[in-house]
Design an enzyme around this catalytic site. Sequence first.
Site: not given
Ligand code: MN
Length: 598
Positions: A86, A110, A114-115, A175, A292
Amino acid sequence: MDLDAGRDAAIGRPLSRRAEVNLTRRLRSWLSAWSGPEDDPVTTLVRTHRAVHSSADAATLRRGYAIAESAHRGQMRKSGDPYITHPLAVAQILAELGMDTITLVAALLHDTVEDTDYTLQALEDDFGPEVALLVDGVTKFDKVFYGADAEAETIRKMILAAGKDVRVLIIKLADRLHNMRTLDARSAKSRARIAGATLDVLVPLCDRLGVQALKRELEDAVLFHLEPEAYQHIDGHVRVHGGWVTYLSTVVGQARAALRRNKVAGDVVPRPRHYYSIWKDTVAGGYPEPYDPPRVVIVVDGPDTDCYAALGAVHGLWRPVAGRFKDFIASPKNNLYRSLHTTVIGPDDRSVEVLIRTEGMHRAAEYGIAVNFRFPKLAERDDRAAADQLAWLRRVLDWEQETPDPAQFLESLRCDLAETQIQVFCDGNAVVLPSGSTPVDLAYELGREVGDHCVAARINGRLAPLSSTLAEGDVVDIFATDDRPSEFDLDAEPPGPRREWLGFVKSPHAQMQINRFFAERQAPGMTIADKVRLGRAAIGLALRRHSRGLASDLPLRRLAEELGYPDLETMLVAVFDRKLAPDTVVEQLITLVDQRPE
Ligand code: MN
């Protein structure tokens, strides 16, 4: 976590992958060791990054990847892929956008703070304060600790960090784009929730930053998840329209020839719409089939004026459709998008949309705020545009200070982002406002003082109520008093906003300024007793002006009861708070006393 051990280990790759690598590839990777082994997951990233920034520092990228990989090791995404895929994909999106090395390193890392056990402090020690600021800006607040406010607080923190460094928002958008692309692994419920939230806040944010390259992808991913049938329908339609390749090449050929005849240097290329934009126009126009029309863009080599020369060439060749010409060069959109738009009746009597712009406008339209990172050498030229582009962010940061409640802040942000905008003119300057704005909104946009003291407005030369709705292109004059409350006329209404204004102002900015005005009047040191005293004094002054006086509180108590206040004190506070005018009280008091003499 033992970081040093982690770092050493991270330089290697998971064994399963390595085992798959055949000898040829390994040999090739040894031969090209200067740019990293061929099978190294960072290699594509480095290559993409260097294609835009040839002298970029690959070592920092590799170090960022190594630390992120070791920190996330063992974690899996819902899809079953290793988590590191990711952040690597997010960095890849940003590399394709042309962002700088600092942004890519922050993207790789990033989610670590947090994780994982990797701390913000460790990040700052390892990569410096810039990367730390960016990562902190996109790090979510803990739901367990912050509860229901976590989401709103997280967005507020992100906006605050973006005020210091706008790259925070660009990382957040990338993200979300990758999360949207991999949303299939989530439950139907969370798919709808995430896609909805993306459309609600992040797409408009992306639009304000002018980053079309990301916005197209985000919108198409939203459509794919929220309206899967419509997406398939449009997809089928676009595929079948292979016939347009021939038609568009005719259009392009004729347009190029017309430019040459008119001595305008530039190029013409087809510019297909993205699915979401087709869908939106189809729904908006109520068309049974996807709307279109064929579209081309003309990019002129020369200055802005060449755009008008190209427009002349196009309108000389094909008849323009009335009412479809828009000049976003003279009047740029609020995200500073600049181009000429026209629709013409092209070959075979079919309508064709034509966009006309300079190379600089073309770059700015595609990359928006990211343009200065992708083309750092042009930065000087585009600095002012970038500053203007962030004017809305500064305004949002202004309210941030006025809004202690995170939910209210998020709501105001959402409103501001959702509004379509109009442009009006005041003192010769163009001012962009949310559509539906009134002269009071304009006054506050001109400044807090002007807003607080505005008393009248003239729209297109005619006096108009402050609650009038302004229209695109209106020329507006605002009249403001600079009166201070006179010492000799204490009972006169002091200048200032009226509470009724809250009923019609449109922009969150004006709303907050008016609320602030009333909040400030309730100075923290002021007690209820003070307000009661001042309310009573205001009534006393109003009575004196009517040459009346009161022997006792009794009539006031009766009036309070009659007006539905629980007691006299509450009514006096209402007078102080301007919810009740002293003159109204006095007039009603006189009626009451005269009817029932004491
Ligand atoms: Mn992320």
